[in-house]
Motif scaffolding. Structure first.
Motif, PDB file in Angstrom:
ATOM      1  N   ALA A 254       0.841  -1.206   0.000  1.00 37.87           N
ATOM      2  CA  ALA A 254       0.000   0.000   0.000  1.00 37.87           C
ATOM      3  C   ALA A 254       0.867   1.244   0.000  1.00 37.87           C
ATOM      4  O   ALA A 254       0.579   2.221  -0.705  1.00 37.87           O
ATOM      5  N   LEU A 255       1.946   1.200   0.773  1.00 38.11           N
ATOM      6  CA  LEU A 255       2.880   2.323   0.764  1.00 38.11           C
ATOM      7  C   LEU A 255       3.491   2.517  -0.614  1.00 38.11           C
ATOM      8  O   LEU A 255       3.607   3.631  -1.101  1.00 38.11           O
ATOM      9  N   GLY A 256       3.887   1.404  -1.265  1.00 41.22           N
ATOM     10  CA  GLY A 256       4.457   1.494  -2.609  1.00 41.22           C
ATOM     11  C   GLY A 256       3.475   2.102  -3.598  1.00 41.22           C
ATOM     12  O   GLY A 256       3.852   2.922  -4.438  1.00 41.22           O
ATOM     13  N   LEU A 257       2.220   1.734  -3.491  1.00 40.37           N
ATOM     14  CA  LEU A 257       1.194   2.286  -4.379  1.00 40.37           C
ATOM     15  C   LEU A 257       0.978   3.774  -4.110  1.00 40.37           C
ATOM     16  O   LEU A 257       0.911   4.582  -5.041  1.00 40.37           O
ATOM     17  N   VAL A 258       0.887   4.152  -2.838  1.00 43.83           N
ATOM     18  CA  VAL A 258       0.717   5.568  -2.481  1.00 43.83           C
ATOM     19  C   VAL A 258       1.922   6.376  -2.941  1.00 43.83           C
ATOM     20  O   VAL A 258       1.778   7.479  -3.493  1.00 43.83           O
ATOM     21  N   TYR A 259       3.106   5.826  -2.747  1.00 43.48           N
ATOM     22  CA  TYR A 259       4.337   6.502  -3.163  1.00 43.48           C
ATOM     23  C   TYR A 259       4.356   6.691  -4.683  1.00 43.48           C
ATOM     24  O   TYR A 259       4.685   7.764  -5.176  1.00 43.48           O
ATOM     25  N   ALA A 260       3.996   5.640  -5.425  1.00 42.39           N
ATOM     26  CA  ALA A 260       3.989   5.730  -6.884  1.00 42.39           C
ATOM     27  C   ALA A 260       2.974   6.759  -7.366  1.00 42.39           C
ATOM     28  O   ALA A 260       3.264   7.551  -8.272  1.00 42.39           O
ATOM     29  N   ILE A 261       1.796   6.760  -6.772  1.00 43.37           N
ATOM     30  CA  ILE A 261       0.771   7.733  -7.155  1.00 43.37           C
ATOM     31  C   ILE A 261       1.251   9.151  -6.868  1.00 43.37           C
ATOM     32  O   ILE A 261       1.056  10.064  -7.677  1.00 43.37           O
ATOM     33  N   LEU A 262       1.903   9.337  -5.730  1.00 46.28           N
ATOM     34  CA  LEU A 262       2.431  10.646  -5.375  1.00 46.28           C
ATOM     35  C   LEU A 262       3.494  11.105  -6.375  1.00 46.28           C
ATOM     36  O   LEU A 262       3.467  12.254  -6.840  1.00 46.28           O
ATOM     37  N   ILE A 263       4.403  10.222  -6.748  1.00 41.95           N
ATOM     38  CA  ILE A 263       5.463  10.577  -7.702  1.00 41.95           C
ATOM     39  C   ILE A 263       4.870  10.862  -9.085  1.00 41.95           C
ATOM     40  O   ILE A 263       5.254  11.823  -9.755  1.00 41.95           O
ATOM     41  N   ILE A 264       3.920  10.043  -9.512  1.00 39.68           N
ATOM     42  CA  ILE A 264       3.280  10.253 -10.819  1.00 39.68           C
ATOM     43  C   ILE A 264       2.508  11.563 -10.826  1.00 39.68           C
ATOM     44  O   ILE A 264       2.556  12.325 -11.802  1.00 39.68           O
ATOM     45  N   LEU A 265       1.811  11.857  -9.726  1.00 32.40           N
ATOM     46  CA  LEU A 265       1.045  13.100  -9.636  1.00 32.40           C
ATOM     47  C   LEU A 265       1.963  14.317  -9.656  1.00 32.40           C
ATOM     48  O   LEU A 265       1.676  15.301 -10.339  1.00 32.40           O
ATOM     49  N   ILE A 266       3.067  14.247  -8.946  1.00 29.83           N
ATOM     50  CA  ILE A 266       4.023  15.361  -8.954  1.00 29.83           C
ATOM     51  C   ILE A 266       4.614  15.549 -10.351  1.00 29.83           C
ATOM     52  O   ILE A 266       4.741  16.675 -10.841  1.00 29.83           O
ATOM     53  N   GLY A 267       4.947  14.444 -11.022  1.00 30.79           N
ATOM     54  CA  GLY A 267       5.468  14.542 -12.385  1.00 30.79           C
ATOM     55  C   GLY A 267       4.454  15.104 -13.358  1.00 30.79           C
ATOM     56  O   GLY A 267       4.792  15.890 -14.241  1.00 30.79           O
ATOM     57  N   PHE A 268       3.199  14.731 -13.176  1.00 29.31           N
ATOM     58  CA  PHE A 268       2.151  15.240 -14.062  1.00 29.31           C
ATOM     59  C   PHE A 268       1.918  16.730 -13.832  1.00 29.31           C
ATOM     60  O   PHE A 268       1.785  17.497 -14.786  1.00 29.31           O
ATOM     61  N   LEU A 269       1.883  17.140 -12.586  1.00 34.39           N
ATOM     62  CA  LEU A 269       1.601  18.538 -12.290  1.00 34.39           C
ATOM     63  C   LEU A 269       2.784  19.457 -12.563  1.00 34.39           C
ATOM     64  O   LEU A 269       2.599  20.618 -12.908  1.00 34.39           O
ATOM     65  N   SER A 270       4.005  18.961 -12.415  1.00 34.38           N
ATOM     66  CA  SER A 270       5.152  19.846 -12.583  1.00 34.38           C
ATOM     67  C   SER A 270       5.631  19.932 -14.029  1.00 34.38           C
ATOM     68  O   SER A 270       5.907  21.030 -14.508  1.00 34.38           O
TER      69      SER A 270
END
Length: 129
Positions: free
Chosen positions: A81-97
């Motif tokens: 679950a942590l890995g999934l949350v971490y991946a979503i966070l990294i993907i979201l930051i990459g998408f927004l930035s």
């Protein structure tokens, strides 16, 4: 009177949130090490994507370890679950930035981060005892 004794500790009750904070700290340290390696060594920018995946894997492993250790049970579940949350966070930051969409690197990030978090969670639960 010692002023250090008056400082309160941060207590995070959710294992996933504690793991995410740990993973972010490891990510920041890994990014700093990579930037120093790029600046002061002969490391080329072409090796940066593989190096960043290694940093993400290590950060997810450390976050999964912290998450599993805090939960005390179901380490693979909390680490994954942590890995999934971490991946979503990294993907979201990459998408927004930088407006990065889904690509082969996104899928490789998912295939590295989620198992690394699960493995870290299993190790964390077993080292707690």
């Amino acid at each position: 009177m010692n002023p250090i004794k008056n400082v309160s500790k941060v207590n995070v009750s959710s294992p996933t949130l504690a793991g995410a904070l740990t993973a972010c700290i490891w990510l920041a340290a890994g990014a700093l090490i990579l930037s120093f390696a790029l600046r002061f060594s002969g490391m080329q920018e072409t090796s940066l994507p593989m190096s960043s995946l290694i940093v993400h894997g290590c950060a997810s492993l450390a976050g999964g370890f912290s998450s599993g250790r805090r939960s005390g049970r179901k380490g693979w579940y909390y680490g994954g679950a942590l890995g999934l949350v971490y991946a979503i966070l990294i993907i979201l930051i990459g998408f927004l930035s930088i407006n990065a969409g889904f690509s082969a690197q996104t899928w490789s990030l998912l295939t590295i981060v989620i198992p690394a978090g699960s493995l870290g969670g299993m190790i964390g639960v077993n080292l707690k005892k």
